[in-house]
Design a protein around this motif. Structure first.
Motif, short mmCIF file in Angstrom:
data_model
loop_
_atom_site.label_atom_id
_atom_site.label_comp_id
_atom_site.label_asym_id
_atom_site.label_seq_id
_atom_site.Cartn_x
_atom_site.Cartn_y
_atom_site.Cartn_z
N PRO A 74 0.76 -1.26 0.00
CA PRO A 74 0.00 0.00 0.00
C PRO A 74 0.79 1.30 0.00
O PRO A 74 0.28 2.32 -0.48
CB PRO A 74 -0.82 -0.12 1.28
CG PRO A 74 0.02 -0.96 2.19
CD PRO A 74 0.74 -1.94 1.30
N VAL A 75 2.00 1.33 0.56
CA VAL A 75 2.69 2.61 0.75
C VAL A 75 4.15 2.50 0.31
O VAL A 75 4.76 1.43 0.44
CB VAL A 75 2.63 3.08 2.22
CG1 VAL A 75 1.19 3.32 2.66
CG2 VAL A 75 3.31 2.08 3.14
N PRO A 76 4.73 3.59 -0.19
CA PRO A 76 6.15 3.55 -0.55
C PRO A 76 7.02 3.57 0.70
O PRO A 76 6.84 4.39 1.60
CB PRO A 76 6.35 4.84 -1.36
CG PRO A 76 5.27 5.75 -0.89
CD PRO A 76 4.10 4.88 -0.52
N VAL A 77 7.94 2.63 0.79
CA VAL A 77 8.87 2.53 1.93
C VAL A 77 10.25 2.88 1.40
O VAL A 77 10.92 2.05 0.77
CB VAL A 77 8.83 1.11 2.53
CG1 VAL A 77 9.82 0.99 3.68
CG2 VAL A 77 7.42 0.77 3.00
N THR A 78 10.67 4.11 1.61
CA THR A 78 11.88 4.62 0.99
C THR A 78 12.81 5.24 2.03
O THR A 78 12.41 5.51 3.16
CB THR A 78 11.52 5.68 -0.07
OG1 THR A 78 10.78 6.75 0.56
CG2 THR A 78 10.69 5.08 -1.19
N ASP A 116 -3.24 8.60 4.00
CA ASP A 116 -4.30 8.11 3.12
C ASP A 116 -5.17 7.10 3.86
O ASP A 116 -4.67 6.10 4.38
CB ASP A 116 -3.68 7.47 1.87
CG ASP A 116 -4.75 7.07 0.86
OD1 ASP A 116 -5.53 6.15 1.17
OD2 ASP A 116 -4.79 7.67 -0.22
N GLY A 117 -6.48 7.31 3.91
CA GLY A 117 -7.38 6.45 4.68
C GLY A 117 -7.35 4.99 4.26
O GLY A 117 -7.07 4.11 5.07
N GLU A 118 -7.64 4.70 2.98
CA GLU A 118 -7.70 3.31 2.53
C GLU A 118 -6.33 2.65 2.57
O GLU A 118 -6.19 1.51 3.01
CB GLU A 118 -8.30 3.23 1.12
CG GLU A 118 -9.78 3.52 1.08
CD GLU A 118 -10.43 2.98 -0.18
OE1 GLU A 118 -9.72 2.37 -1.01
OE2 GLU A 118 -11.65 3.17 -0.33
N ARG A 172 -2.27 -1.42 7.83
CA ARG A 172 -2.59 -2.02 9.14
C ARG A 172 -2.92 -3.50 8.97
O ARG A 172 -2.53 -4.33 9.81
CB ARG A 172 -3.77 -1.31 9.78
CG ARG A 172 -3.53 0.14 10.15
CD ARG A 172 -4.69 0.69 10.94
NE ARG A 172 -4.75 2.15 10.90
CZ ARG A 172 -5.48 2.88 11.70
NH1 ARG A 172 -6.24 2.31 12.62
NH2 ARG A 172 -5.50 4.19 11.62
N ALA A 173 -3.62 -3.85 7.90
CA ALA A 173 -3.97 -5.25 7.68
C ALA A 173 -2.73 -6.09 7.42
O ALA A 173 -2.62 -7.23 7.91
CB ALA A 173 -4.95 -5.36 6.51
N GLU A 228 -9.79 -2.59 -1.08
CA GLU A 228 -9.38 -3.76 -1.85
C GLU A 228 -7.95 -4.16 -1.51
O GLU A 228 -7.21 -3.40 -0.88
CB GLU A 228 -9.49 -3.45 -3.35
CG GLU A 228 -10.90 -3.15 -3.82
CD GLU A 228 -10.96 -2.83 -5.30
OE1 GLU A 228 -9.88 -2.75 -5.92
OE2 GLU A 228 -12.07 -2.67 -5.83
N ASP A 229 -7.58 -5.35 -1.92
CA ASP A 229 -6.21 -5.86 -1.78
C ASP A 229 -5.75 -5.96 -0.33
O ASP A 229 -4.57 -5.74 -0.01
CB ASP A 229 -5.22 -4.98 -2.57
CG ASP A 229 -5.32 -5.22 -4.07
OD1 ASP A 229 -5.76 -6.32 -4.46
OD2 ASP A 229 -4.97 -4.31 -4.84
N VAL A 230 -6.68 -6.29 0.58
CA VAL A 230 -6.28 -6.51 1.97
C VAL A 230 -5.90 -7.98 2.15
O VAL A 230 -6.56 -8.87 1.61
CB VAL A 230 -7.39 -6.12 2.96
CG1 VAL A 230 -7.51 -4.62 3.07
CG2 VAL A 230 -8.72 -6.72 2.56
N PRO A 231 -4.83 -8.26 2.91
CA PRO A 231 -4.38 -9.65 3.05
C PRO A 231 -5.25 -10.49 3.97
O PRO A 231 -5.18 -11.71 3.93
CB PRO A 231 -2.97 -9.50 3.62
CG PRO A 231 -3.00 -8.19 4.33
CD PRO A 231 -3.91 -7.31 3.55
N ILE A 232 -6.04 -9.86 4.84
CA ILE A 232 -6.97 -10.57 5.71
C ILE A 232 -8.31 -9.86 5.67
O ILE A 232 -8.37 -8.67 5.34
CB ILE A 232 -6.46 -10.64 7.17
CG1 ILE A 232 -6.18 -9.24 7.72
CG2 ILE A 232 -5.25 -11.54 7.29
CD1 ILE A 232 -5.78 -9.22 9.19
#
Length: 488
Positions: free
Chosen positions: A63-67, A209-211, A217-218, A236-240
């Motif tokens: 979901p997020v860029p980790v840089t 960003d909310g979504e 978090r998921a 969408e695209d949540v692992p659980i």
């Protein structure tokens, strides 16, 4: 800077870097396996794909860029030791890509990480767990990953969802805010009200960003063995699976919280709004028991003390000769005379002699001087005192940085002493302006170096139109109307 001498010979001469707080949190979560499948910081293509569509370049949802941002001079190296703020080495980054962020212009490094040691600092560190240290649950696990305090409505919703799923509860306080310790203590206090609840703090600052934040978090919850995540929306695209609770409200007729569907419409009592809750805390008034358990109310009061006992920084900025030191000293004297608050005056000239001796007036050194003032002010604020600062502070970005430092612990008031340049030159007792105009003093604010006037000042005063006493009274009026001091 090079890494500490205690490292193996192969690493001892590598350059070292302390990442920013969000990057340090990401580093810890990568090393702990919480961010699987990530094994290091992302490169330009992966980061762009994540920002555009929430997926890595290979199609894996993320979901997020980790840089990782670094100074330009560090981009020349192939390996880099990453350390905590105390200089303790945590990991070695093997550089696979050097790239520049097209939006911010920041220099970034990408590549895999090799762990050197686990972070070992901070309150409640003993409660932090790697996912592989968690004892497997016997059944479903409902994760509640939160940056907010849980009140009676949320506790009721969690119990209802957990009972429906037949799940235990994993409370995950997300650290990275201004009141992490109070949040953890509040969750420890309410866990007895939830079935089989465990508490595991996780360093996960907000991303905005909310979504995307819910998806992140998921991912974190799944890494810790959760089978479901409690959230108010289902992206969408949540692992659980995400469990969205049904609406609850306070039934004023029987004085209990329960699902809205079971309450007569005229018996629904409005929940305290965040604004009303803030007003109660600011005034030092009790938070009602029907809204939150007493233990949570006590931690709320610690996290947000009443304004009259809350730490505060009053930050004056203005040209040399504008009168800011005079007004700051007058304000300090007035607050001390009133009593009830611990007051510290950090005047620009005094700080230069005692805290920043040896610094020049170049832009980097001026910024460092203001950051030092900001750090001291934030510590005074954190301990409930009043810090009064009176530097020139010509640059907006550095003033904003000080505001952020202070507001992590208390309140910040910016006062622009907007005395015109002509009047400041006329008052020039030290002859500094004359020397600057003669070219004898380089980088002099207002002459050969800019002063960026603030557009976020809480008060602007012109001491060419006010006596020192009148100027002090203007500041006192702001503090009185804001509730930080009592009326005289």
């Amino acid at each position: 800077m090079t890494a500490e001498a205690g490292l193996p010979d192969t690493l001892r001469d590598l350059p070292a870097w302390t990442p920013e707080p969000v990057e340090l949190a990401d580093l810890e979560l990568i090393l702990a396996g919480v961010y699987r499948p990530l094994t290091g910081f992302l490169g330009s293509f992966d980061a762009a794909m994540v920002i555009a569509g929430g997926r890595l370049a290979d199609g894996t949802p993320w979901p997020v860029p980790v840089t990782l941002s670094v100074p330009k001079e560090l981009t020349e190296h192939d390996r880099l030791v990453l350390q905590d703020p105390e200089g303790v080495p945590l990991a070695v980054l093997t550089v696979e890509e050097r790239w520049q962020d097209p939006t911010s212009g920041d220099q970034r490094l990408a590549g895999p990480l090799e762990a050197l040691r686990a972070p070992a600092h901070g309150p409640f560190h003993a409660m932090r767990r790697r996912p592989d240290e968690m004892e497997p649950a016997a059944g479903p696990v409902l994760a509640v990953a939160t940056r907010d305090f849980l009140h009676r409505r949320q506790l009721g919703q969690i119990r209802q969802v957990a009972e429906r799923l037949g799940a235990g509860v994993l409370l995950m306080p997300l650290l990275g805010g201004g009141h992490d310790e109070s949040l953890v203590r509040a969750l420890l206090a309410v866990r007895r009200e939830l079935p089989g609840a465990r508490v595991v703090p996780v360093p996960l600052p907000a991303r905005g960003d909310g979504e995307r934040d819910v998806v992140l978090r998921a991912h974190v919850a799944a890494a810790y063995g959760a089978t479901h995540l409690l959230a108010e929306l289902e992206p969408e695209d949540v692992p659980i699976p995400v469990a969205v609770p049904e609406p609850w409200a306070y039934d004023a007729d029987v004085e209990v919280w329960r699902p809205v569907a079971r309450i007569e419409p005229d018996h629904v009592q409005a929940e305290l709004s965040p604004e009303r809750l803030g007003e109660l805390l600011d005034a030092g008034e009790p938070v009602p028991d029907w809204f939150t358990p007493p233990a949570v109310a006590a931690e709320l009061a610690v996290a947000r003390p009443p304004k009259r006992s809350r730490g505060l920084t009053v930050f004056f900025t203005g040209l040399s000769g504008s009168g800011k030191s005079t007004v700051a000293r007058g304000l300090s004297d007035a607050l001390i005379e009133r009593g009830g608050r611990t007051v510290t005056l950090l005047d620009g000239d005094v700080v230069r002699r005692m805290l920043s001796a040896g610094l020049t007036f170049s832009r980097p050194d001026r910024d460092l001087n203001i950051r030092r003032i900001g750090f001291v002010a934030s510590e005074i604020t954190r301990h409930g005192g009043v810090a009064i600062c009176a530097p020139i502070a010509p640059y907006a970005a550095t003033r904003a940085e000080v505001r952020r430092m202070v507001e992590a612990h208390g309140d910040f008031i910016l006062v622009h002493v907007a005395t015109p340049l002509e009047e400041c030159e006329r008052r020039d007792r030290k002859g500094l302006y004359a020397k600057a105009r003669a070219g004898l003093i380089p980088e002099f604010t207002g002459i050969s170096d800019p002063y960026e006037e603030p557009d976020d000042a809480d008060l602007a005063i012109d001491t060419s139109r006010l006596t020192p006493e009148e100027a002090v009274d203007r500041v006192l009026a702001v503090l009185t109307e804001g509730g930080w001091i009592r009326p005289a």
